[in-house]
Structure formats: structure tokens, C-alpha cells
Scaffold this active site. Structure first.
Site, PDB file in Angstrom:
ATOM      1  N   LEU A 208       0.849  -1.192   0.000  1.00 45.72           N
ATOM      2  CA  LEU A 208       0.000   0.000   0.000  1.00 45.72           C
ATOM      3  C   LEU A 208       0.884   1.241   0.000  1.00 45.72           C
ATOM      4  O   LEU A 208       1.840   1.319   0.755  1.00 45.72           O
ATOM      5  CB  LEU A 208      -0.890   0.032   1.248  1.00 45.72           C
ATOM      6  N   HIS A 209       0.554   2.206  -0.867  1.00 43.02           N
ATOM      7  CA  HIS A 209       1.311   3.460  -0.838  1.00 43.02           C
ATOM      8  C   HIS A 209       0.509   4.666  -1.314  1.00 43.02           C
ATOM      9  O   HIS A 209       0.943   5.794  -1.144  1.00 43.02           O
ATOM     10  CB  HIS A 209       2.572   3.336  -1.691  1.00 43.02           C
ATOM     11  N   ARG A 210      -0.678   4.469  -1.905  1.00 40.31           N
ATOM     12  CA  ARG A 210      -1.402   5.599  -2.474  1.00 40.31           C
ATOM     13  C   ARG A 210      -2.066   6.432  -1.381  1.00 40.31           C
ATOM     14  O   ARG A 210      -2.567   5.900  -0.383  1.00 40.31           O
ATOM     15  CB  ARG A 210      -2.436   5.124  -3.495  1.00 40.31           C
ATOM     16  N   ARG A 243       6.345   5.886   2.559  1.00 36.15           N
ATOM     17  CA  ARG A 243       5.169   6.744   2.736  1.00 36.15           C
ATOM     18  C   ARG A 243       4.207   6.148   3.768  1.00 36.15           C
ATOM     19  O   ARG A 243       3.607   6.854   4.572  1.00 36.15           O
ATOM     20  CB  ARG A 243       4.462   6.917   1.391  1.00 36.15           C
ATOM     21  N   ASP A 282      -2.247  -1.532  -4.113  1.00 41.61           N
ATOM     22  CA  ASP A 282      -2.826  -0.376  -4.808  1.00 41.61           C
ATOM     23  C   ASP A 282      -1.867   0.099  -5.900  1.00 41.61           C
ATOM     24  O   ASP A 282      -1.972   1.200  -6.413  1.00 41.61           O
ATOM     25  CB  ASP A 282      -3.180   0.757  -3.837  1.00 41.61           C
TER      26      ASP A 282
END
Length: 363
Positions: A208-210, A243, A282
Site C-alpha cells: 500500500l502506498h497511495r 510513505r 494499490d
């Protein structure tokens, strides 16, 4: 013919590696081809060491513009200023950009301002979501590109609708898959494989990073809790993007089957993906790799620029609502996941087609 190849972030190098190899082969029969590989330095990645380039079998970039950091505007400006200086010192006949990072857009603009033609690899993909910086980068880049190399017929149709003529669109396939297929026999187990005794087909991989998923702590916590609750207690391996790490620290998520690990090398990460029961992500690129490897994939986004991974491949787009997770996990554990197949021309020969086409254009 002098070609300048641009890469701004780790995924770009995965996409350009086979193009570099194809150019090196072409140089053996066509002495008039030369290239410079430019790293804009858009993203600093501690794993972008000499080992990374050695893994992919590509030379260390001829130049690093070191244009990372700052706001979107500051980064764009820094890349353009430094790339202009690079092209002034080392003139080029063609600037080849890949993907949809800020470097892709900034270098395309700079080249055109200097009267140099631009080729865009992975042209024409669209999410329709203008809140994504990548979508703006795609739109701007394709509006000033001369030669469009596409991964799918859908991408070509997107370009035609925007007014691009057929003779400038070349459906060649996916260079990311070239790299995957070339290196598949070289995948290597990461340290966690033996440490927790992972078994093929009995664990999940999560990335996950968005912003929509990780910038709001409540959203990130709900997503993780739903994944944990519905995982049937099999291990969840979560290589944590920088992030995401910032927000995870405050959540207090603690489950015996959830394993946070450092980001992995290309060969290590795909070792895990190839043997996973499911990948939850994502990312866009990962959905292409799971499709080729036949691994079930869930995308936690409301849109995708890679619809062929859904219509043809093993991917399902389920949105960002945590409540959507359970039905898809149930489908997986009940053995009802779609089989999927490999999209046309995702065959490991895309880079050869790109270089052959460039040679024809400049003959």
C-alpha cells in the site's frame, strides 16, 4: 542515431532494462546507434545501488541529475533545468521516456522545447482520475509525444480518441513483462521466507502506498483490520513503503500473522509474489506481474489504468471501501477465483519490437 533514455524512479529502470539490452544487441549490427541512460534522481531509493543495476543487467546511468525532493512544481522545474543542460552537452536525436512519473513529463517537455523528438513507452494508459499526479503526467506527455509505444489495444484506442494518428501508434507489448520473464528463473527467497517458514500458496502479500489508502490513519487502520480478519490467519507479508511507514507507527496494529518488513529487491519481491496465494495492492505495475504469473490479485483503488489485468488477467478492482474486502477473500478461500490469461504481446519480446521500430523510423 543518438538516443537518450530517461528513468526517474525504480519502476522505470525495470521497464527500460530490456530496451537497453535490445539496443546493445542492435549496436552489434548497427554501429550508428548510441544511447545515454539518464537517471533524473527523482526518487531516492537506498536499494538503487550497484546491486540493483547488476540484478537487472544494465549499466549504471551515464548521468544522475539528482533532481529529487521538493514539491511537484519544484521537482519538475529542477528536472527540466538539469535535463536541458544534459541535452546541451550531449545532443540527441530521440528522447525515450517510460511510464508516468514526473520525470517522464518533465523530460518530454524539455526535449520538445529543444526540438528533439520524443518516444513514450507505455503510452496511452488512462485511469480517468485527475487527482492522481501520474494521470496528469500521462496526459501532458502524450499530448507532446511523437511516437507512442503501447501495452494494449485499449491504450491505442485512448490515443486515437485524443486525435493521435494510427501511423504514430505502435502496439508492442509490455517491457515490464520482458524483465519479469527474463529474470523469473533468478528470483531469490528473501530472509523472511525461511525465518517464518513460509509455504507456497499459504500466505498473502500486501503493498500500500497511495494517498487514498495510507494518508488517513483511520482508513489505513480499517483496511488492515479487514485484511487481517478475513485472512483465515495465514501469514500476511507487508513490505512497507516509506510513505506508509510514517502512518503505521501510530496505529498500534498488532496481529500474529501480520509481518511488516523492509522494502525488498526486485528479485526477492517477485519470489514472494510468484508463490503467494493472493496479492493485495494499490500498485498498477504489480497487477501486470500477477497477471502473467497467474496469481490472484486485489486492487484497492477506485480506478485503474490497466483494465486488461481485470478483463483478461487475474486482477479484481474492488475500490477503497474496507467493506469490499470480505466478499473477495471469501471467493479466494472458496476456490472460486477466476483463472485469467496473459494479454496479447506480453511475451518477453516487447523491447525488441520497440528498437526495431525506432530503427525503421530513423533509417
Amino acid at each position: 542515431m543518438r538516443i537518450t533514455i530517461i528513468a526517474g524512479a525504480r519502476p522505470n529502470f525495470i521497464k527500460i532494462a530490456p530496451i537497453v539490452h535490445a539496443l546493445q544487441l542492435s549496436q552489434k549490427v548497427n554501429v550508428n546507434i548510441s544511447f545515454r541512460l539518464i537517471h533524473t534522481g527523482q526518487h531516492f531509493d537506498k536499494k538503487m545501488s550497484g546491486d540493483f543495476f547488476e540484478q537487472l543487467g544494465i549499466p549504471v546511468p551515464h548521468s544522475n541529475l539528482e533532481a529529487g525532493g521538493g514539491t511537484q512544481a519544484e521537482q519538475t522545474a529542477a528536472i527540466m533545468i538539469r535535463f536541458e543542460a544534459e541535452l546541451t552537452l550531449h545532443p540527441s536525436d530521440l528522447v525515450l521516456v517510460v511510464g508516468d512519473v514526473t520525470s517522464t513529463m518533465a523530460c518530454a517537455i524539455t526535449a520538445q522545447k529543444m526540438g528533439i523528438k520524443v518516444a513514450h513507452v507505455e503510452a496511452g494508459i488512462r485511469s480517468g482520475d485527475w487527482t492522481m499526479p501520474e494521470e496528469i503526467n500521462r496526459l501532458v506527455t502524450d499530448s507532446i509525444t511523437n511516437y507512442f509505444f503501447t501495452t494494449s489495444e485499449v491504450a491505442g484506442d485512448n490515443l486515437r480518441r485524443s486525435g493521435v494518428e494510427d501511423e504514430r501508434i505502435f502496439f508492442v507489448g509490455n517491457t515490464m513483462i520482458d524483465t519479469l520473464l527474463k529474470n523469473r528463473q533468478r528470483f531469490v527467497a528473501p530472509e523472511i521466507w525461511d525465518r517464518i517458514n513460509l509455504i507456497t500458496g499459504e500466505y498473502l502479500v500486501l503493498t500500500l502506498h497511495r494517498p487514498a489508502n495510507v494518508d488517513q490513519e483511520a482508513q489505513l487502520k480499517e483496511l488492515l483490520e479487514e485484511i487481517i480478519v478475513n485472512s483465515r490467519q495465514i501469514p500476511i507479508i507487508f513490505p512497507v513503503h516509506p510513505r506508509t511507514a510514517k502512518n503505521l507507527a501510530n496505529l498500534g496494529i498488532n496481529a500474529p500473522n501480520l509481518h511488516f518488513i523492509e522494502p525488498l529487491s526486485y528479485l526477492e519481491f517477485n519470489f514472494l509474489v510468484e508463490r503467494a496465494k493472493l496479492v493485495v495492492t494499490d500498485s498498477g505495475g504489480i497487477t501486470e506481474e500477477t497477471t502473467v504469473m497467474g496469481i490472484p490479485c486485489i486492487t484497492l483503488r477506485n480506478n485503474t489504468e490497466r483494465p486488461e489485468t481485470i478483463s483478461i488477467g487475474t486482477n479484481e478492482l474492488i475500490g477503497t471501501d474496507p467493506a469490499n474486502i470480505k466478499p473477495y477473500f471469501d471467493k479466494l478461500f472458496n476456490g472460486k477465483w477466476k483463472k485469467g490469461s496473459i494479454p496479447p504481446l506480453w511475451d518477453g519480446k516487447t523491447a525488441e519490437r520497440i528498437v526495431d521500430q525506432i530503427v525503421k523510423i530513423y533509417e
